[in-house]
Design a protein around this motif. Structure first.
Motif, PDB file in Angstrom:
ATOM      1  N   CYS A 157       6.732   1.315  -9.849  1.00  0.00           N
ATOM      2  CA  CYS A 157       5.903   0.125 -10.032  1.00  0.00           C
ATOM      3  C   CYS A 157       5.032   0.316 -11.278  1.00  0.00           C
ATOM      4  N   CYS A 208       0.964   0.401  -9.915  1.00  0.00           N
ATOM      5  CA  CYS A 208       0.425   1.485  -9.082  1.00  0.00           C
ATOM      6  C   CYS A 208       1.233   2.785  -9.202  1.00  0.00           C
ATOM      7  N   CYS A 224       5.883  -3.435  -7.307  1.00  0.00           N
ATOM      8  CA  CYS A 224       6.193  -3.284  -5.891  1.00  0.00           C
ATOM      9  C   CYS A 224       5.630  -4.491  -5.125  1.00  0.00           C
ATOM     10  N   CYS A 265       1.745  -4.818  -4.981  1.00  0.00           N
ATOM     11  CA  CYS A 265       1.113  -5.227  -6.241  1.00  0.00           C
ATOM     12  C   CYS A 265       1.409  -6.697  -6.550  1.00  0.00           C
TER      13      CYS A 265
HETATM   14 ZN   LIG Z   1       2.686  -1.291  -7.039  1.00  0.00          ZN
END
Ligand SMILES: [Zn+2]
Length: 294
Positions: free
Chosen positions: A7, A10, A58, A61
């Motif tokens: 991701c 994050c 992801c 997020c």
């Molecule tokens: Zn993420």
């Protein structure tokens, strides 16, 4: 299309969702109000179905961003496009949304810049540190984005174009109001770096560094509560060149369209001749013709 493994926000290694750079609802709004097919300027002969998207974030997020995107859609985007309002009161969610949008675009452009050495070292280092600051802010690890500024410029009906007279602006109203673009630009002599995103005439310009000749009046979005109006906005900026570039690209795309495609468009317009004035682009055509006469 980029295929990331982690991701981008994050860093979690997991199944990534297809993230749009410019929100999906902008494309939906464009389709809903279009006379014919939507065309992508990179390939004008194939009607585009969707705006640019990449496997980038992801699920959690994506969720983090989507609430702020809805806020932007309801508070500013739709009321402006439907011509319901020109004055918009906002809170800190707008600043967060604009950061998430420019960050996505910058993140992918940096991947490009890394491979292709298109910008100098100063610009590159500065952009990397801005990308980092924005990411920390988006993850709620810090509450500001330093000296980075967000500006919204509403592409309203223009009566005259001052400045560079060598450049003729071809069909600016139709191009900006029917356009979706997002990319990062660097003027290294001026030290003005930014990301520009056009959402059907709502232009977001995020400035990572601002040269001394830049002058932005009534355009800035603050990190908190504020008000922005789609009137009396003035910009003196190198970003004017980018407006010209977007118009040039659109003109080249339309020039390179095949005769068969042009025929299709004309046929489609003929079929809809009676109703064409009900489409938003009709007013843009009128405005562009008035501009041509002068
Ligand atoms: Zn993420």
């Amino acid at each position: 299309m980029y295929q990331l493994k982690k991701c981008a926000l994050c860093g979690t290694e997991t199944e990534l969702e297809l993230s749009h750079i410019v929100p999906k609802m902008v494309m939906r709004a464009l389709k809903k109000t279009a006379v014919g097919n939507i065309r992508n300027m990179d390939n004008p002969n194939v009607p585009a179905q969707d705006s640019e998207k990449h496997h980038m974030l992801c699920a959690s997020c994506e969720d983090l961003f989507s609430e702020k995107e809805t806020y932007f859609a309801n508070t500013l985007f739709h009321p402006y496009q439907k011509k319901e309002r020109i004055q918009f009161d906002y809170d800190s969610r707008l600043h967060y949304f604009l950061t998430s949008l420019s960050w996505r675009s910058l993140y992918l452009d940096l991947l490009d810049f890394t491979g292709n050495h298109v910008v100098g070292l100063d610009a590159f280092e500065h952009l990397i540190s801005c990308e980092w600051n924005m990411r920390e802010y988006l993850l709620n690890k810090r509450s500001d984005i330093g000296t980075i500024e967000h500006h919204i410029f509403f592409f309203e009906k223009i009566k005259e174009i001052s400045g560079n007279t060598e450049v003729t602006w071809v069909r600016p109203h139709a191009t900006f109001h029917r356009g979706i673009q997002s990319y990062t630009f660097c003027y290294e002599d001026d030290r003005t770096y930014g990301t520009i995103t056009n959402m059907m005439g709502i232009m977001l310009i995020t400035l990572y560094s601002k040269g001394s000749r830049e002058n932005w009046d009534r355009t800035q979005i603050v990190n908190g509560n504020g008000r922005i109006e789609a009137k009396d906005q003035h910009i003196t900026s190198v970003v004017g060149n980018e407006f010209t570039n977007i118009l040039k690209t659109a003109q080249e795309a339309s020039d390179s369209m095949s005769d068969k495609q042009k025929e299709k468009i004309i046929e489609n317009l003929k079929a809809k001749a009676g109703q064409v004035k009900n489409y938003p682009i009709f007013q843009d055509w009128i405005s562009d013709r008035e501009l041509d006469k002068d």
